[in-house]
Each structure stands twice: as C-alpha cells, then as structure tokens.
Design a protein around this motif. Structure first.
Motif, PDB file in Angstrom:
ATOM      1  N   PRO A   7       0.828  -1.348   0.055  1.00 46.99           N
ATOM      2  CA  PRO A   7       0.215  -0.178   0.062  1.00 46.99           C
ATOM      3  C   PRO A   7       0.908   1.227  -0.225  1.00 46.99           C
ATOM      4  CG  PRO A   7      -1.247  -2.020   1.546  1.00 46.99           C
ATOM      5  CD  PRO A   7       0.821  -2.408   1.087  1.00 46.99           C
ATOM      6  N   SER A   8       0.519   1.822  -0.719  1.00 48.32           N
ATOM      7  CA  SER A   8       0.909   3.670  -0.830  1.00 48.32           C
ATOM      8  C   SER A   8       0.168   4.543  -1.283  1.00 48.32           C
ATOM      9  CB  SER A   8       1.968   3.565  -2.334  1.00 48.32           C
ATOM     10  OG  SER A   8       1.381   4.112  -3.119  1.00 48.32           O
ATOM     11  N   GLY A   9       0.951   5.810  -0.838  1.00 47.81           N
ATOM     12  CA  GLY A   9       0.454   7.066  -0.593  1.00 47.81           C
ATOM     13  C   GLY A   9      -0.846   7.263   0.976  1.00 47.81           C
ATOM     14  N   ALA A  10      -1.398   8.444   0.711  1.00 41.49           N
ATOM     15  CA  ALA A  10      -1.569   9.467   1.451  1.00 41.49           C
ATOM     16  C   ALA A  10      -2.903   8.536   1.867  1.00 41.49           C
ATOM     17  CB  ALA A  10      -2.352  10.713   0.942  1.00 41.49           C
ATOM     18  N   LEU A  11      -3.942   7.735   1.013  1.00 39.80           N
ATOM     19  CA  LEU A  11      -5.144   7.133   0.855  1.00 39.80           C
ATOM     20  C   LEU A  11      -4.729   5.511   1.054  1.00 39.80           C
ATOM     21  CD1 LEU A  11      -7.865   8.941  -1.269  1.00 39.80           C
ATOM     22  CD2 LEU A  11      -6.833   9.083   1.386  1.00 39.80           C
ATOM     23  N   HIS A  58      -7.294   8.186 -10.936  1.00 42.75           N
ATOM     24  CA  HIS A  58      -7.568   9.191 -10.000  1.00 42.75           C
ATOM     25  C   HIS A  58      -6.478  10.090  -9.108  1.00 42.75           C
ATOM     26  CE1 HIS A  58     -12.016   8.548  -9.501  1.00 42.75           C
ATOM     27  NE2 HIS A  58     -11.710   9.852  -9.790  1.00 42.75           N
ATOM     28  N   GLY A  59      -6.369  11.092  -8.074  1.00 46.31           N
ATOM     29  CA  GLY A  59      -5.261  11.156  -7.968  1.00 46.31           C
ATOM     30  C   GLY A  59      -4.272  10.021  -7.122  1.00 46.31           C
ATOM     31  N   ASP A  60      -4.910   9.362  -5.965  1.00 42.82           N
ATOM     32  CA  ASP A  60      -4.973   8.329  -5.225  1.00 42.82           C
ATOM     33  C   ASP A  60      -3.879   7.251  -5.934  1.00 42.82           C
ATOM     34  OD1 ASP A  60      -6.607   7.610  -5.731  1.00 42.82           O
ATOM     35  OD2 ASP A  60      -7.154   6.028  -4.360  1.00 42.82           O
ATOM     36  N   HIS A  61      -4.584   6.846  -6.710  1.00 46.49           N
ATOM     37  CA  HIS A  61      -3.760   6.510  -7.549  1.00 46.49           C
ATOM     38  C   HIS A  61      -2.517   6.403  -8.542  1.00 46.49           C
ATOM     39  CE1 HIS A  61      -6.696   2.524  -6.824  1.00 46.49           C
ATOM     40  NE2 HIS A  61      -7.628   3.389  -5.986  1.00 46.49           N
ATOM     41  N   ILE A  62      -1.784   7.952  -8.698  1.00 48.44           N
ATOM     42  CA  ILE A  62      -0.958   8.631  -9.797  1.00 48.44           C
ATOM     43  C   ILE A  62      -0.187   9.265  -8.939  1.00 48.44           C
ATOM     44  CG2 ILE A  62      -2.760   8.043 -11.686  1.00 48.44           C
ATOM     45  CD1 ILE A  62      -2.721  11.165 -11.105  1.00 48.44           C
ATOM     46  N   GLY A  63      -0.231   9.378  -7.684  1.00 45.80           N
ATOM     47  CA  GLY A  63       0.762   9.750  -6.961  1.00 45.80           C
ATOM     48  C   GLY A  63       2.443   9.601  -7.052  1.00 45.80           C
ATOM     49  N   GLY A  64       2.480   8.760  -7.108  1.00 47.63           N
ATOM     50  CA  GLY A  64       3.653   8.200  -7.345  1.00 47.63           C
ATOM     51  C   GLY A  64       4.182   7.847  -8.265  1.00 47.63           C
ATOM     52  N   VAL A  65       3.778   8.166  -9.324  1.00 48.16           N
ATOM     53  CA  VAL A  65       4.104   8.355 -11.182  1.00 48.16           C
ATOM     54  C   VAL A  65       5.700   8.511 -11.390  1.00 48.16           C
ATOM     55  CG1 VAL A  65       3.469   8.570 -13.496  1.00 48.16           C
ATOM     56  CG2 VAL A  65       1.862   7.252 -12.192  1.00 48.16           C
ATOM     57  N   SER A  95      -6.163  15.613  -8.031  1.00 48.56           N
ATOM     58  CA  SER A  95      -4.560  14.726  -7.479  1.00 48.56           C
ATOM     59  C   SER A  95      -4.353  16.134  -6.639  1.00 48.56           C
ATOM     60  CB  SER A  95      -3.764  14.989  -8.725  1.00 48.56           C
ATOM     61  OG  SER A  95      -3.619  16.115  -9.500  1.00 48.56           O
ATOM     62  N   ARG A  96      -4.753  17.040  -6.797  1.00 50.93           N
ATOM     63  CA  ARG A  96      -4.386  18.068  -5.377  1.00 50.93           C
ATOM     64  C   ARG A  96      -5.471  17.480  -4.216  1.00 50.93           C
ATOM     65  NH1 ARG A  96      -1.737  22.650  -4.353  1.00 50.93           N
ATOM     66  NH2 ARG A  96      -1.483  22.636  -6.229  1.00 50.93           N
ATOM     67  N   ASP A  97      -6.838  17.336  -4.408  1.00 53.66           N
ATOM     68  CA  ASP A  97      -7.421  16.946  -3.090  1.00 53.66           C
ATOM     69  C   ASP A  97      -6.730  15.284  -2.381  1.00 53.66           C
ATOM     70  OD1 ASP A  97      -8.661  18.700  -3.496  1.00 53.66           O
ATOM     71  OD2 ASP A  97     -10.341  17.616  -4.573  1.00 53.66           O
ATOM     72  N   CYS A  98      -5.994  14.603  -3.114  1.00 50.32           N
ATOM     73  CA  CYS A  98      -5.440  12.828  -2.510  1.00 50.32           C
ATOM     74  C   CYS A  98      -4.102  13.131  -2.271  1.00 50.32           C
ATOM     75  CB  CYS A  98      -5.633  12.096  -4.389  1.00 50.32           C
ATOM     76  SG  CYS A  98      -7.185  11.629  -4.415  1.00 50.32           S
ATOM     77  N   CYS A  99      -3.145  14.147  -2.969  1.00 53.50           N
ATOM     78  CA  CYS A  99      -1.538  14.515  -3.060  1.00 53.50           C
ATOM     79  C   CYS A  99      -0.972  15.635  -2.716  1.00 53.50           C
ATOM     80  CB  CYS A  99      -0.817  13.738  -4.720  1.00 53.50           C
ATOM     81  SG  CYS A  99      -1.860  11.634  -5.236  1.00 53.50           S
ATOM     82  N   PRO A 188      -7.680  -5.853  -5.915  1.00 53.70           N
ATOM     83  CA  PRO A 188      -8.111  -4.632  -5.793  1.00 53.70           C
ATOM     84  C   PRO A 188      -7.396  -3.527  -5.356  1.00 53.70           C
ATOM     85  CG  PRO A 188      -9.156  -5.443  -3.832  1.00 53.70           C
ATOM     86  CD  PRO A 188      -8.372  -6.476  -4.529  1.00 53.70           C
ATOM     87  N   GLY A 189      -7.552  -2.275  -5.969  1.00 61.86           N
ATOM     88  CA  GLY A 189      -7.284  -0.983  -5.219  1.00 61.86           C
ATOM     89  C   GLY A 189      -6.743  -0.643  -4.474  1.00 61.86           C
ATOM     90  N   HIS A 190      -8.217  -1.225  -3.537  1.00 62.39           N
ATOM     91  CA  HIS A 190      -8.566  -1.413  -2.152  1.00 62.39           C
ATOM     92  C   HIS A 190      -8.510  -2.008  -1.207  1.00 62.39           C
ATOM     93  CE1 HIS A 190      -7.829   3.183  -2.512  1.00 62.39           C
ATOM     94  NE2 HIS A 190      -8.304   3.315  -3.962  1.00 62.39           N
TER      95      HIS A 190
END
Length: 206
Positions: A7-11, A58-65, A95-99, A188-190
């Motif tokens: 798992p990675s990112g804020a969410l 969605h931003g929570d899936h792309i923050g580390g690209v 992305s601003r909301d998520c990352c 899944p993604g979550h």
C-alpha cells in the motif's frame, strides 16, 4: 509470477509490483505514492521494470508515477486511451485533494479494450471497464485480475465523482469481469483480494 502488494500514498492504495521470475522483467500497477519498501524489494530482485500501468487516473493512484519513472527511466507509462483527458487534468483527477499537488500525466502507451502486451513471459490483457472513471480498466494476467477501483471485495468503486456512471460500471462488471472463470483471483485497488466467483455470489452492489 511473483506478486507483491505494498500500500502506498495518502489513501493507502494497493500498489502492485509484479515480476516474471523466468525473465526478471516486471511492472508496477497504480503507484499511489513512492514506497522505499517497494524500491528496496525491486532492487533486491534486480528486476527490470518495463512498465508502470494505471487502472485509472484518480490522484490516489498516480501520486508516485513521476518518482518511479525517475527511478526506472526506461519504464513506460501505460493507461487506457479513454482516460487521456482525466490523466492530464488535475481538476478531473483530483490530485491536489489526494496528493496535495496538481499532477498531470501523459502516457507513453495508450491501450484500448482487449489490447494485449507481453512483459517477459507474461501476457497482459486490458479490459475497458468505465464507470468509476471514463477510462477505467482492469488488467488480466493468466488467472489474476488487477481490478483497480472497478471491483472490490463485496463492493464496487464510487460512481459519484465527476465522470462516474453506475450503469456503466455495473455493465462493465457483468459483461467484462463476471464472464471470467470463477477461480479468477481479483487484486483490487483497495482492501483485500477476492475472486470472481465469490463476487458473483456475494457482491450486493451488482
């Protein structure tokens, strides 16, 4: 095939690192954020990461690209052609909301429904599953399905964000996913993994 979920990112998105053990080539699915644990694991394996694949934008899936593209400069970014506007527009991808920052991306490889790709000895098939986002897709590798936010364990992706559509999502699940063999394992993604057969019998949303 070696599958690692970190798992990675804020969410806490389920980010997958998948390696073909015979050729030592691999790919990353949905890097929600950069993970030193994943970096260390990939370096320990000495895996050749060829692609970073996004199930949706969605931003929570792309923050580390961008971090992973810097770490693996030969890797190419892959997304569904119908997600092009979504990926490029920070307002749409939230992305601003998520990352905490605006992220706009342009894939190196745009794929369509039923396109295939070989990574080492693995054959990937892309299934277009809109509804959570306009260009959502799932990735089928043998009897493994990376479902992003299309299908969860006894749940489905939200359809109340911009570009979402419950009728589209329900149709995609029934026509693209529930036609797969029951023993297909779903990552899944979550949340945790499940199977197509279990979701056909127990998912209350579709």
């Amino acid at each position: 095939m070696q599958i690692n979920c970190i798992p990675s990112g804020a969410l806490g998105v389920n980010t997958y690192y998948v390696r073909d053990e015979n050729t030592n080539k691999g790919f990353i699915v949905d890097p929600g954020g950069f993970s030193p644990n994943m970096e260390n694991l990939i370096k320990k394996d000495r895996c050749d990461i060829e692609y970073i694949i996004l199930t949706h934008g969605h931003g929570d899936h792309i923050g580390g690209v961008k971090d992973y593209l810097s770490l693996f400069p030969k890797a190419k970014l892959v997304a569904c052609i119908h997600e092009k506007e979504f990926l490029a527009n920070p307002r749409l991808n939230m992305s601003r909301d998520c990352c905490g920052m605006d992220i706009g991306l342009d894939a190196d490889v745009w794929v369509n429904d039923n396109d295939t790709m070989n990574i080492g000895e693995m054959e990937l098939k892309f299934l277009y599953t809109p509804g959570h986002t306009p260009g959502g897709m799932c990735i089928l590798v043998e009897n493994i399905l990376f479902s992003g936010d299309t299908l969860f364990q006894q749940s489905i992706g939200r359809t109340d964000f911009q570009g979402g559509s419950f009728p589209q999502l329900k149709n995609a699940i029934h026509t693209k996913l529930f036609t797969l063999p029951d023993d297909t394992i779903v990552y899944p993604g979550h949340m945790g993994s499940t199977s197509i057969g279990f979701e056909k019998r127990n998912n209350p949303f579709v």
